[in-house]
Design a protein around this motif. Structure first.
Motif, PDB file in Angstrom:
ATOM      1  N   ALA A  25      40.332  21.147  42.468  1.00 57.51           N
ATOM      2  CA  ALA A  25      41.426  20.980  41.509  1.00 57.51           C
ATOM      3  C   ALA A  25      42.208  22.270  41.352  1.00 57.51           C
ATOM      4  O   ALA A  25      43.451  22.260  41.266  1.00 57.51           O
ATOM      5  CB  ALA A  25      40.875  20.520  40.165  1.00 57.51           C
ATOM      6  N   ALA A  26      41.522  23.403  41.327  1.00 57.99           N
ATOM      7  CA  ALA A  26      42.205  24.690  41.199  1.00 57.99           C
ATOM      8  C   ALA A  26      43.094  24.958  42.406  1.00 57.99           C
ATOM      9  O   ALA A  26      44.220  25.457  42.278  1.00 57.99           O
ATOM     10  CB  ALA A  26      41.177  25.799  41.033  1.00 57.99           C
ATOM     11  N   CYS A  27      42.602  24.632  43.590  1.00 55.70           N
ATOM     12  CA  CYS A  27      43.368  24.834  44.823  1.00 55.70           C
ATOM     13  C   CYS A  27      44.622  23.965  44.829  1.00 55.70           C
ATOM     14  O   CYS A  27      45.730  24.441  45.104  1.00 55.70           O
ATOM     15  CB  CYS A  27      42.486  24.532  46.027  1.00 55.70           C
ATOM     16  SG  CYS A  27      43.311  24.690  47.631  1.00 55.70           S
ATOM     17  N   LEU A  28      44.464  22.677  44.510  1.00 55.76           N
ATOM     18  CA  LEU A  28      45.612  21.773  44.490  1.00 55.76           C
ATOM     19  C   LEU A  28      46.588  22.138  43.378  1.00 55.76           C
ATOM     20  O   LEU A  28      47.808  21.999  43.536  1.00 55.76           O
ATOM     21  CB  LEU A  28      45.140  20.323  44.319  1.00 55.76           C
ATOM     22  CG  LEU A  28      44.369  19.714  45.491  1.00 55.76           C
ATOM     23  CD1 LEU A  28      43.761  18.374  45.091  1.00 55.76           C
ATOM     24  CD2 LEU A  28      45.296  19.529  46.701  1.00 55.76           C
ATOM     25  N   GLU A  39      42.403  20.733  53.350  1.00 58.19           N
ATOM     26  CA  GLU A  39      42.012  22.128  53.246  1.00 58.19           C
ATOM     27  C   GLU A  39      41.496  22.431  51.841  1.00 58.19           C
ATOM     28  O   GLU A  39      40.482  23.113  51.668  1.00 58.19           O
ATOM     29  CB  GLU A  39      43.207  23.033  53.585  1.00 58.19           C
ATOM     30  CG  GLU A  39      42.899  24.524  53.552  1.00 58.19           C
ATOM     31  CD  GLU A  39      41.909  24.964  54.623  1.00 58.19           C
ATOM     32  OE1 GLU A  39      41.269  26.026  54.435  1.00 58.19           O
ATOM     33  OE2 GLU A  39      41.760  24.236  55.639  1.00 58.19           O
ATOM     34  N   CYS A  40      42.197  21.920  50.832  1.00 58.85           N
ATOM     35  CA  CYS A  40      41.727  22.114  49.448  1.00 58.85           C
ATOM     36  C   CYS A  40      40.468  21.284  49.176  1.00 58.85           C
ATOM     37  O   CYS A  40      39.594  21.693  48.409  1.00 58.85           O
ATOM     38  CB  CYS A  40      42.823  21.723  48.461  1.00 58.85           C
ATOM     39  SG  CYS A  40      44.101  22.970  48.228  1.00 58.85           S
ATOM     40  N   LEU A  41      40.398  20.125  49.821  1.00 56.91           N
ATOM     41  CA  LEU A  41      39.258  19.244  49.565  1.00 56.91           C
ATOM     42  C   LEU A  41      37.978  19.793  50.186  1.00 56.91           C
ATOM     43  O   LEU A  41      36.896  19.714  49.578  1.00 56.91           O
ATOM     44  CB  LEU A  41      39.568  17.850  50.128  1.00 56.91           C
ATOM     45  CG  LEU A  41      38.691  16.687  49.653  1.00 56.91           C
ATOM     46  CD1 LEU A  41      38.878  16.450  48.169  1.00 56.91           C
ATOM     47  CD2 LEU A  41      39.022  15.420  50.443  1.00 56.91           C
ATOM     48  N   ASP A  42      38.102  20.365  51.384  1.00 57.68           N
ATOM     49  CA  ASP A  42      36.907  20.790  52.114  1.00 57.68           C
ATOM     50  C   ASP A  42      36.665  22.298  52.081  1.00 57.68           C
ATOM     51  O   ASP A  42      35.512  22.734  52.190  1.00 57.68           O
ATOM     52  CB  ASP A  42      37.010  20.341  53.579  1.00 57.68           C
ATOM     53  CG  ASP A  42      37.146  18.830  53.714  1.00 57.68           C
ATOM     54  OD1 ASP A  42      36.559  18.115  52.874  1.00 57.68           O
ATOM     55  OD2 ASP A  42      37.839  18.386  54.646  1.00 57.68           O
ATOM     56  N   ASN A  43      37.719  23.077  51.943  1.00 62.69           N
ATOM     57  CA  ASN A  43      37.567  24.533  52.049  1.00 62.69           C
ATOM     58  C   ASN A  43      38.265  25.276  50.917  1.00 62.69           C
ATOM     59  O   ASN A  43      38.894  26.319  51.136  1.00 62.69           O
ATOM     60  CB  ASN A  43      38.125  25.017  53.396  1.00 62.69           C
ATOM     61  CG  ASN A  43      37.446  24.358  54.591  1.00 62.69           C
ATOM     62  OD1 ASN A  43      36.227  24.430  54.728  1.00 62.69           O
ATOM     63  ND2 ASN A  43      38.238  23.722  55.442  1.00 62.69           N
ATOM     64  N   ALA A  44      38.190  24.739  49.730  1.00 69.56           N
ATOM     65  CA  ALA A  44      38.834  25.397  48.587  1.00 69.56           C
ATOM     66  C   ALA A  44      38.191  26.756  48.325  1.00 69.56           C
ATOM     67  O   ALA A  44      36.958  26.903  48.420  1.00 69.56           O
ATOM     68  CB  ALA A  44      38.710  24.521  47.344  1.00 69.56           C
ATOM     69  N   PRO A  45      39.000  27.783  48.010  1.00 71.84           N
ATOM     70  CA  PRO A  45      38.430  29.094  47.663  1.00 71.84           C
ATOM     71  C   PRO A  45      37.468  28.988  46.487  1.00 71.84           C
ATOM     72  O   PRO A  45      37.721  28.242  45.539  1.00 71.84           O
ATOM     73  CB  PRO A  45      39.670  29.919  47.306  1.00 71.84           C
ATOM     74  CG  PRO A  45      40.800  29.250  48.004  1.00 71.84           C
ATOM     75  CD  PRO A  45      40.471  27.784  48.000  1.00 71.84           C
ATOM     76  N   LYS A  46      36.391  29.715  46.557  1.00 72.43           N
ATOM     77  CA  LYS A  46      35.386  29.678  45.494  1.00 72.43           C
ATOM     78  C   LYS A  46      35.876  30.518  44.315  1.00 72.43           C
ATOM     79  O   LYS A  46      35.924  31.748  44.389  1.00 72.43           O
ATOM     80  CB  LYS A  46      34.046  30.204  46.008  1.00 72.43           C
ATOM     81  CG  LYS A  46      33.499  29.461  47.222  1.00 72.43           C
ATOM     82  CD  LYS A  46      33.272  27.961  46.918  1.00 72.43           C
ATOM     83  CE  LYS A  46      32.699  27.232  48.127  1.00 72.43           C
ATOM     84  NZ  LYS A  46      32.517  25.786  47.863  1.00 72.43           N
TER      85      LYS A  46
END
Length: 323
Positions: free
Chosen positions: A272-275, A254-261
Motif C-alpha cells: 500500500a505504501a508503494c502504490l 513491482e509494488c505487489l511483489d517487491n515493495a520496499p521494506k
C-alpha cells in the motif's frame, strides 16, 4: 373451479401454513431480542451472521415454491390424466390454467410477503447499524421484492411443468433455474436500474488499506472492496495514473511483489505504501442508499413482468399444444 384448486392444494397449503407459523414465531421472538439490546453498536456483532443466514435461507424460498408448489401443479395432472376430467366439462383449458395460476400464485405471494414483512421488521435495527441493505443477499430478503420472487418462482414452476409434463424433472430444473436467475439479476441487471453516480477517489496508502483485495487472477492492477458511506459501489475501475491512463501491470506487480521494506502497517503494508507514492486514483460507480426503495419497486415490477409473460406463454400453450 377455485374450490377444486384449493382442495387439490390442501396438503401443500397445510405444510406451508405450518412452516409459516413456525417462521413467524421465530422472527417475532428474534425481533424482540434484537430490540432488547441496549447498545446498538453491538447489534452487528451479535446478529450480523444470523441475518446473513436468514437472508440466505430466505433466498431459497422462491426456488422451493417453484419446485414443490409450481412444478407439480400441472405436470402431475398431465402425468395422471386427471386434467381430462375437467376439460371434458364446461371449463375451458385457459380458464382451468388461469384459475390455478391466479389462486395458488396469490397464495405463494402472500406467504413470501408475510415472511418478508416479518424479517424486515425483525432485522430493522441491525440493518440500520450495518447500512448494507443493497448487498446481493440482504436486498432480496427485505421489502417487497420477495413477493415478486415468489410469483416468478411459482409461475415458472407451473409453466415448466406444463411444458415438460413430468413432475420430478420439472422440479429439479425449476429449482436450479430459479437459483441461477436470483444470482444473475443482482449482478447483471440490478446495478443498472438507475444511472449510477460517479466519483474519483485518490488512492493513498490509507485508502488502499481500507480495500478488501488487491490484484486479480490474471494479475491486473485492480483493487476490490472499496466502500462509500451510505452507498452501494457497483463498479471500480483499475488503478489509474494522474494522466488518466491505466497503471501498467509491471508497475503494479513491482509494488505487489517487491515493495520496499518500510515497516508500513495496515492490511497491505509495504505494498500500500508503494502504490500510494504513485499518485493513483480509481473511478467508482455507486448507487446511493436512498435508492433502496425505488430499486425494490423496480425489481418487483421486473419479476411480476416475467411472471405475466410466463403465464401468457402457458395460456397459449395449453390451448394449442397440450392434448
Amino acid at each position: 373451479m377455485i374450490r377444486m384448486s384449493l382442495r387439490q392444494f390442501r396438503v401443500q397449503a397445510l405444510v406451508g401454513a405450518i412452516l409459516l407459523v413456525l417462521a413467524a414465531t421465530y422472527l417475532i421472538q428474534l425481533g424482540g431480542d434484537i430490540r432488547a439490546v441496549r447498545d446498538p453498536s453491538q447489534l452487528q456483532s451479535q446478529y450480523g451472521q444470523t441475518m446473513l443466514f436468514l437472508a440466505t435461507g430466505f433466498g431459497l424460498v422462491p426456488a422451493l415454491v417453484g419446485a414443490f408448489w409450481g412444478a407439480p401443479l400441472i405436470a402431475r395432472e398431465l402425468e395422471t390424466g386427471t386434467h381430462r376430467l375437467v376439460w371434458n366439462q364446461s371449463v375451458s383449458r385457459r380458464h382451468w390454467l388461469a384459475v390455478k395460476l391466479t389462486v395458488l400464485g396469490l397464495a405463494s405471494m402472500a406467504v413470501a410477503g408475510t415472511l418478508s414483512a416479518l424479517l424486515t421488521w425483525a432485522a430493522g435495527p441491525v440493518d440500520q447499524v450495518a447500512d448494507d441493505r443493497f448487498s446481493a443477499i440482504l436486498f432480496g430478503a427485505r421489502g417487497v421484492v420477495p413477493i415478486g420472487y415468489a410469483a416468478f418462482g411459482f409461475t415458472f414452476g407451473a409453466i415448466t411443468g406444463l411444458l415438460i409434463r413430468r413432475t420430478l424433472p420439472a422440479m429439479a430444473l425449476v429449482f436450479l433455474a430459479v437459483v441461477v436467475v436470483q444470482f444473475a439479476i443482482p449482478n447483471l441487471l440490478r446495478p443498472h436500474y438507475m444511472p449510477a453516480e460517479r466519483v474519483t477517489v485518490a488512492m493513498s496508502a490509507d485508502t488502499i488499506n481500507q480495500a478488501r483485495s488487491l490484484g486479480s487472477i490474471t494479475g491486473g492492477p485492480v483493487v476490490g472492496g472499496l466502500q462509500i458511506p451510505d452507498a452501494w459501489v457497483t463498479d471500480t475501475s483499475k488503478f489509474l495514473t494522474s494522466d488518466g491512463r491505466q497503471l501498467s501491470d509491471a508497475a503494479f506487480n513491482e509494488c505487489l511483489d517487491n515493495a520496499p521494506k518500510t515497516g508500513a502497517t495496515g492490511t497491505f503494508g509495504d505494498t500500500a505504501a508503494c502504490l500510494g507514492k504513485l499518485d493513483l486514483h480509481v473511478d467508482l460507480a455507486y448507487q446511493p442508499n436512498q435508492r433502496f426503495w425505488p430499486f425494490q419497486w423496480i425489481e418487483l415490477g421486473l419479476y411480476l413482468g416475467f411472471s405475466a409473460l410466463l403465464a401468457a406463454v402457458g395460456l397459449w400453450r395449453v390451448q394449442r399444444r397440450v392434448s
